[in-house]
Design an enzyme around this catalytic site. Structure first.
Site: not given
Ligand code: TIU
Length: 237
Positions: A31, A79, A136, A139, A164-165, A169, A209
């Site tokens: 993303d 996304e 997709k 997430k 990200v993030t 995701c 862990q």
């Molecule tokens: N790609 C992804 O992480 N989608 C999000 O909505 N991330 C946020 O941190 N909002």
């Protein structure tokens, strides 16, 4: 004739060395879209400072260039939703009190809608011919996509994960992959969060862990592990 053997290349990682197998790995960029990294998009509409994510771009560029030069597989995800929003559950549409909702018009086109300028990947990391782009609706990269089938056909069992993030995701995808039997190596400087505390905790949760979800390493350590392969020829798979 195989250009390289498929011997594992140890990457210095947490919680211990990651046995990178050039014949079974793929680099995944999650993303890296304008909607998350540039002003006026989905990330900013949720109240976030998109500048927090941009430090990932330069290290990821170097990782992408080195991985491509070896002929190793690269996949991208985005996304987003269909223009009629039929694949966007009301829960997602209504959550978060955003300044602009998914599907609303913004400076980069409709927010998080496939085909819009803001939905696409930033110029610095644009896919090249032959690199799958997985669209997709959620997430995670596996939910509602053919990501798993694409990886299976390519013989991929290890994912080098970037994007990200970190806690949204990236984490969802790593958890989905882990449950499906993939070994995930997350590159710590190539993943980004709008929240420094989530960046730190998100990375720590992966390798805690004894590697409950996978491994973490710096991009420098990933590149160092690849160095013995040189850049002369594609890796035989
Ligand atoms: N790609 C992804 O992480 N989608 C999000 O909505 N991330 C946020 O941190 N909002």
């Amino acid at each position: 004739m195989p250009a390289h053997s498929a011997q594992a290349l140890p990457v210095a990682a947490l919680p211990g060395p990651f046995p990178l197998n050039p014949a079974a790995m793929a680099l995944v960029l999650i993303d890296m879209q304008r909607d998350f990294l540039e002003p006026g998009g989905f990330g900013e509409s949720l109240g976030n400072d998109v500048g927090m994510l941009r430090r990932t771009i330069e290290p990821l560029r170097a990782v992408l260039a080195a991985t491509r030069s070896l002929g190793l597989p690269v996949l991208h995800t985005r996304e987003g939703h269909l223009p009629d929003l039929s694949d966007c559950p009301p829960s997602k549409l209504n959550r978060g009190a955003p300044s602009r909702r998914i599907g609303d018009p913004g400076p980069n086109g409709r927010i998080l809608i496939r085909g819009e300028y803001g939905h696409d990947i930033i110029d610095e990391l644009a896919p090249v011919a032959g690199e799958p782009v997985i669209d997709k609706p959620g997430k995670g990269a596996f939910y509602g996509t053919d990501f798993g089938e694409v990886l299976a056909v390519a013989g991929v069992t290890q994912l080098v994960v970037t994007g990200v993030t970190t806690e949204v995701c990236v984490h969802t995808t790593v958890r989905e992959a882990n449950d499906r039997g993939f070994d995930c190596l997350v590159l710590s400087d190539c993943v980004g969060s709008y929240f420094p505390e989530f960046q730190q905790a998100g990375l720590a949760m992966i390798s805690a862990q004894g590697g409950i979800f996978g491994w973490t390493a710096s991009s420098a350590d990933y590149l160092a592990a690849l160095a013995p392969l040189g850049s002369r020829a594609a890796v035989a798979r």
